[in-house]
Design an enzyme around this catalytic site. Structure first.
Site, PDB file in Angstrom:
ATOM      1  N   CYS A  89      21.731  63.205  83.149  1.00 46.64           N
ATOM      2  CA  CYS A  89      20.287  62.667  83.146  1.00 46.64           C
ATOM      3  C   CYS A  89      19.688  62.413  81.665  1.00 46.64           C
ATOM      4  O   CYS A  89      20.546  62.475  80.345  1.00 46.64           O
ATOM      5  CB  CYS A  89      20.071  64.735  82.443  1.00 46.64           C
ATOM      6  SG  CYS A  89      17.851  64.831  82.334  1.00 46.64           S
ATOM      7  N   LEU A  90      18.961  61.090  81.275  1.00 49.99           N
ATOM      8  CA  LEU A  90      18.545  60.097  80.463  1.00 49.99           C
ATOM      9  C   LEU A  90      18.111  61.405  78.987  1.00 49.99           C
ATOM     10  O   LEU A  90      18.419  61.264  78.300  1.00 49.99           O
ATOM     11  CB  LEU A  90      17.437  59.873  80.923  1.00 49.99           C
ATOM     12  CG  LEU A  90      17.584  59.093  81.619  1.00 49.99           C
ATOM     13  CD1 LEU A  90      16.433  57.771  82.280  1.00 49.99           C
ATOM     14  CD2 LEU A  90      18.669  57.899  81.589  1.00 49.99           C
TER      15      LEU A  90
HETATM   16 ZN    ZN Z   1      16.685  64.839  84.015  1.00 51.81          ZN
END
Ligand code: ZN
Length: 160
Positions: A89-90
């Site tokens: 996830c970023l």
């Molecule tokens: Zn994410």
């Protein structure tokens, strides 16, 4: 068009439930353009509005690098099968973890003209849809990780 600052785990905004989009405005169009720019700049396959600090039910997804999907007010209407694989996830930079998701999802959403449409996805696209929709309800994949988070150099989600 602009790159927006990506919010990271620990920031309260990532735990909040997002609001429905009731009408398309210039402001929301700019937001969507910026979300696409920000996702591509970060080499992500998806981004949800709360990740750039906006509590609206909007996600952008592009698992191929050439076919972006813009989902407004998305909801999953059908799921099938199961896949277990690595996810990132970023908003959780440098980490990955194993998550089980449906292998098929059908999602009902609205497009940038607020017209309803449906999108079906399998494998990575199904995983990305589930991951991004979780953001709209204030959930991060780390809540679903089987075992420990691991350190990674690249933060793109991978298939099994
Ligand atoms: Zn994410």
């Amino acid at each position: 068009m602009a790159i927006r600052n990506i919010r990271e785990i620990g920031e309260e905004i990532l735990t909040k439930k997002c609001k429905e989009v009731t009408e398309m405005t210039d402001r929301t169009r700019y937001l969507i353009e910026d979300m696409l720019d920000t996702m591509y700049e970060a080499n992500g396959v998806g981004l949800a509005a709360p990740q750039v600090g906006v509590l609206k039910r909007i996600v952008v997804i592009d698992v191929t690098g050439e076919e972006p999907y813009i989902l407004i007010n998305p909801r999953i209407v059908e799921t099938g099968g199961e896949q277990t694989g690595s996810e990132g996830c970023l908003s959780v930079p440098g980490k990955a973890g194993i998550v089980t998701r449906p292998n098929y999802v059908k999602v009902a959403a609205q497009d940038v003209d607020m017209k309803p449409f449906e999108l079906e996805g399998t494998e990575l696209l199904a995983r990305a849809i589930c991951h991004e929709l979780d953001h709209l309800d204030g959930h991060l994949y780390v809540e679903k990780v089987e075992g420990e988070l691991t350190d990674v150099m690249a933060i793109q989600p991978e298939e099994e």
